[in-house]
Design a protein around this motif. Structure first.
Motif, PDB file in Angstrom:
ATOM      1  N   UNK A 135       0.825  -1.208   0.000  1.00  0.00           N
ATOM      2  CA  UNK A 135       0.000   0.000   0.000  1.00  0.00           C
ATOM      3  C   UNK A 135       0.861   1.262   0.000  1.00  0.00           C
ATOM      4  N   UNK A 136       1.901   1.302   0.832  1.00  0.00           N
ATOM      5  CA  UNK A 136       2.745   2.501   0.879  1.00  0.00           C
ATOM      6  C   UNK A 136       3.409   2.753  -0.479  1.00  0.00           C
ATOM      7  N   UNK A 137       3.902   1.686  -1.116  1.00  0.00           N
ATOM      8  CA  UNK A 137       4.524   1.852  -2.429  1.00  0.00           C
ATOM      9  C   UNK A 137       3.486   2.253  -3.478  1.00  0.00           C
ATOM     10  N   UNK A 138       2.295   1.654  -3.402  1.00  0.00           N
ATOM     11  CA  UNK A 138       1.238   1.980  -4.376  1.00  0.00           C
ATOM     12  C   UNK A 138       0.814   3.432  -4.255  1.00  0.00           C
ATOM     13  N   UNK A 139       0.694   3.927  -3.036  1.00  0.00           N
ATOM     14  CA  UNK A 139       0.320   5.330  -2.839  1.00  0.00           C
ATOM     15  C   UNK A 139       1.364   6.248  -3.464  1.00  0.00           C
ATOM     16  N   UNK A 140       2.631   5.987  -3.188  1.00  0.00           N
ATOM     17  CA  UNK A 140       3.690   6.829  -3.752  1.00  0.00           C
ATOM     18  C   UNK A 140       3.689   6.768  -5.277  1.00  0.00           C
ATOM     19  N   UNK A 141       3.515   5.560  -5.838  1.00  0.00           N
ATOM     20  CA  UNK A 141       3.544   5.409  -7.289  1.00  0.00           C
ATOM     21  C   UNK A 141       2.343   6.082  -7.955  1.00  0.00           C
ATOM     22  N   UNK A 142       1.155   5.921  -7.372  1.00  0.00           N
ATOM     23  CA  UNK A 142      -0.048   6.527  -7.947  1.00  0.00           C
ATOM     24  C   UNK A 142       0.021   8.047  -7.867  1.00  0.00           C
ATOM     25  N   UNK A 143       0.438   8.575  -6.726  1.00  0.00           N
ATOM     26  CA  UNK A 143       0.522  10.031  -6.595  1.00  0.00           C
ATOM     27  C   UNK A 143       1.491  10.620  -7.608  1.00  0.00           C
ATOM     28  N   UNK A 144       2.611   9.930  -7.834  1.00  0.00           N
ATOM     29  CA  UNK A 144       3.569  10.407  -8.833  1.00  0.00           C
ATOM     30  C   UNK A 144       2.953  10.363 -10.233  1.00  0.00           C
ATOM     31  N   UNK A 145       2.249   9.265 -10.550  1.00  0.00           N
ATOM     32  CA  UNK A 145       1.636   9.135 -11.870  1.00  0.00           C
ATOM     33  C   UNK A 145       0.552  10.186 -12.083  1.00  0.00           C
ATOM     34  N   UNK A 146      -0.250  10.447 -11.049  1.00  0.00           N
ATOM     35  CA  UNK A 146      -1.315  11.443 -11.162  1.00  0.00           C
ATOM     36  C   UNK A 146      -0.722  12.832 -11.361  1.00  0.00           C
ATOM     37  N   UNK A 147       0.339  13.140 -10.633  1.00  0.00           N
ATOM     38  CA  UNK A 147       0.985  14.444 -10.807  1.00  0.00           C
ATOM     39  C   UNK A 147       1.529  14.596 -12.220  1.00  0.00           C
ATOM     40  N   UNK A 148       2.116  13.530 -12.753  1.00  0.00           N
ATOM     41  CA  UNK A 148       2.641  13.579 -14.122  1.00  0.00           C
ATOM     42  C   UNK A 148       1.514  13.799 -15.122  1.00  0.00           C
ATOM     43  N   UNK A 149       0.428  13.063 -14.934  1.00  0.00           N
ATOM     44  CA  UNK A 149      -0.705  13.185 -15.849  1.00  0.00           C
ATOM     45  C   UNK A 149      -1.316  14.573 -15.762  1.00  0.00           C
ATOM     46  N   UNK A 150      -1.445  15.091 -14.554  1.00  0.00           N
ATOM     47  CA  UNK A 150      -2.042  16.415 -14.345  1.00  0.00           C
ATOM     48  C   UNK A 150      -1.184  17.504 -14.988  1.00  0.00           C
ATOM     49  N   UNK A 151       0.128  17.293 -14.971  1.00  0.00           N
ATOM     50  CA  UNK A 151       1.048  18.282 -15.540  1.00  0.00           C
ATOM     51  C   UNK A 151       1.239  18.113 -17.040  1.00  0.00           C
ATOM     52  N   UNK A 152       0.560  17.113 -17.620  1.00  0.00           N
ATOM     53  CA  UNK A 152       0.676  16.902 -19.056  1.00  0.00           C
ATOM     54  C   UNK A 152       1.906  16.133 -19.463  1.00  0.00           C
ATOM     55  N   UNK A 153       2.570  15.494 -18.499  1.00  0.00           N
ATOM     56  CA  UNK A 153       3.745  14.687 -18.808  1.00  0.00           C
ATOM     57  C   UNK A 153       3.354  13.226 -18.996  1.00  0.00           C
TER      58      UNK A 153
END
Length: 558
Positions: A135-153
């Protein structure tokens, strides 16, 4: 962003991700994966920027993943494919594992990788690893992916070769136990690889069962495969080089008659085995679910009950241990719960298995109330609830009976009962919740029926401090804070003020009146004309899939 959770069920990882993304201001809704048509309806209704699938058992429809970015959480390293990723890791004794967030593209677990993180492994059950390291790794990975997607990366570039491989779904034959040949470590890995679901099929005392909740035994030995002892619902069984304790089993006789393939009722092993277990000697061994320790003027009461469920017997044993702890010369008493769960309230499986579920529900809620009352009326020392794991329903309100509530940052609370057939609830919640959150917030909390993280719980006054990410770090912080409280010269004044407030509250409205009012409502839940609680409990314990997403989760359908 507008994010639609597409899930098989709203499990612990989905709830934690919901909490984390809500804290960051995203607009969230949830849809259970019933069929493709329902998924399409949900996407059309919410018009999401992202579909997030943290717990899914079917492929996302092609017309959905072509229209909207769909990120899937896979509990395995980059390159790993298949539905039994974590099962294989536990069975094979992997020292490192991984979590990968990938984009759905029609291939199972093989789309573009947005983020993959390394995960350390422990000698633990699959469910415990999933609730913590994964869960801790999934949270970190998802938050990073969402930030990338939100920023258009786009996806993060991959480092090095893929660490995983495609694996088939694990079969019962892959984890079948050979009691004559398998050593203790092997037996533990096999049972732990199936813990939670689906268990390990076996034959014990002439019964076809599935095994769960295994722990090592260090002293007892015997003929491999033989039952050696019992202790508080668990049974001890000999291995080729020692023995293991098995805490829980299912037997096919408990499955709903209408669906013989449905999951059976998971119960304490000794209860499933009946007379075969009753004939065994009662021996306290290497596995225990309740113990007390003491240091530097602080008492620590541990109660890692399986899945955080508390039957009337669990409550009685915990109450006796609590009263015994009060006889010790300490200044602070910490209720530690367990590493995975602090408490989830009443034991629904034991209630379902009872001859009269209504009577057993009543007996259990009375026992929970007795325990909560004992904590509330402790006046000679400071009490602390230390939530290393998640808490739900009556377990949250039991925790609020203490003077201080400390929680691990990643813990998730579900401070409500209504999801279980509009159950009213007791444990003095009508006293402890408004006392901490205020009347208006108390109503909002119980009506929301959504998971709550420690940040929100802190803002509402339900948690006093949140610290630590790993359980070990949290418990070290608990000990440091508890010992500081015990040594604080101001503690006598704090205790005097605590007794004054309790006396004032009692004069304004006695605890007995809160209890009577709550139980009057509970009596209607248990014995009244509305069967909602009994239907919801049955569906929950037998894991009957929901035919639609409840509206409090599916905001897009309101």
């Amino acid at each position: 962003m507008r994010i639609l959770f597409l899930v098989h069920g709203f499990n612990s990882l989905s709830q934690r991700l919901h909490v984390e993304l809500a804290e960051r201001g995203h607009d969230l809704s949830i849809e259970f994966d019933v069929n493709d048509a329902v998924t399409r309806e949900a996407v059309a209704a919410q018009r999401p920027d992202l579909v997030l699938a943290p717990f899914l058992k079917r492929a996302i429809p092609e017309d959905v993943w072509r229209r909207v970015p769909c990120l899937v959480v896979h509990p395995g390293p980059r390159g790993d494919r298949g539905p039994s990723a974590l099962d294989w890791a536990v069975l094979e004794g992997a020292e490192r594992w991984g979590v990968t967030v990938l984009q759905a593209d029609g291939r199972f677990d093989a789309g573009p990788v947005w983020r993959s993180l390394d995960v350390p492994m422990r000698a633990a059950a699959k469910g415990s690893l999933y609730r913590h390291e994964v869960t801790e790794a999934a949270v970190a990975a998802v938050l990073d992916a969402v930030e990338r997607l939100e920023a258009g990366r786009g996806p993060a570039p991959a480092d090095g070769p893929a660490a995983g491989r495609e694996r088939p779904a694990m079969r019962q034959a892959d984890r079948a136990i050979d009691w004559a040949a398998d050593d203790t470590a092997t037996v533990l890995r096999k049972i732990r690889s199936g813990d939670g679901m689906p268990g390990v099929r076996d034959r014990v005392a002439g019964l076809e069962v599935s095994l769960f909740d295994a722990h090592p035994e260090s002293r007892l030995t015997g003929r491999p495969g033989a039952l050696l002892a019992r202790h508080h619902g668990a049974v001890c069984r000999a291995t080729a080089d020692g023995a293991v304790w098995i805490g829980h089993m299912t037997a096919r006789t408990g499955a709903p008659a209408a669906d013989p393939a449905a999951p059976a009722l998971k119960l304490p092993a000794a209860l499933v085995l009946g007379g075969a277990a009753a004939a065994l000697p009662e021996v306290a061994g290497g596995h225990r679910d309740l113990w007390y320790e003491e240091a530097a003027g602080v008492g620590y009461l541990h109660f890692p009950f399986y899945n955080g469920a508390m039957g009337a017997g669990h409550c009685a044993r915990l109450l006796a241990a609590y009263r015994e702890a009060l006889r010790r010369d300490t200044r602070v008493l910490v209720l530690m719960g367990g590493p995975d769960f602090w408490s989830n309230g009443i034991h629904l499986n034991l209630i379902e298995a009872a001859e009269s579920p209504a009577d057993e529900s009543w007996r259990t809620i009375e026992a929970m109330d007795d325990l909560a009352e004992a904590v509330l009326t402790t006046g000679d020392r400071l009490t602390v609830s230390a939530l290393a794991g998640n808490a739900g329903a009556g377990g949250v309100f039991l925790a609020l009976a203490a003077d201080r509530v400390w929680a691990r940052r990643g813990a998730v609370l579900n401070p409500h009962y209504k999801g279980m057939g509009n159950l009213y609830g007791s444990e003095y919640w009508t006293y402890v919740l408004p006392r901490r959150a205020g009347a208006e917030n108390a109503r909002a909390v119980t009506e929301a029926r959504l998971p709550m993280g420690t940040a929100q719980a802190g803002r509402l006054g339900l948690v006093d401090e949140a610290f630590g990410t790993a359980v070990a770090d949290f418990r070290a912080g608990v000990r440091a804070r508890a010992e500081a409280l015990a040594a604080d010269p101001a503690l006598p004044a704090l205790l005097a003020e605590k007794r004054r407030r309790r006396a004032a509250d009692e004069a304004a409205k006695p605890l007995a009146r809160y209890r009577a009012e709550e139980l009057a409502r509970m009596r209607f839940n248990f014995y009244g004309f509305d069967p909602s609680y009994h239907v919801a409990r049955y569906n929950f314990v037998f894991k009957i899939p929901k035919s639609r997403t409840p509206l409090y989760l599916a905001r897009h359908r309101r």
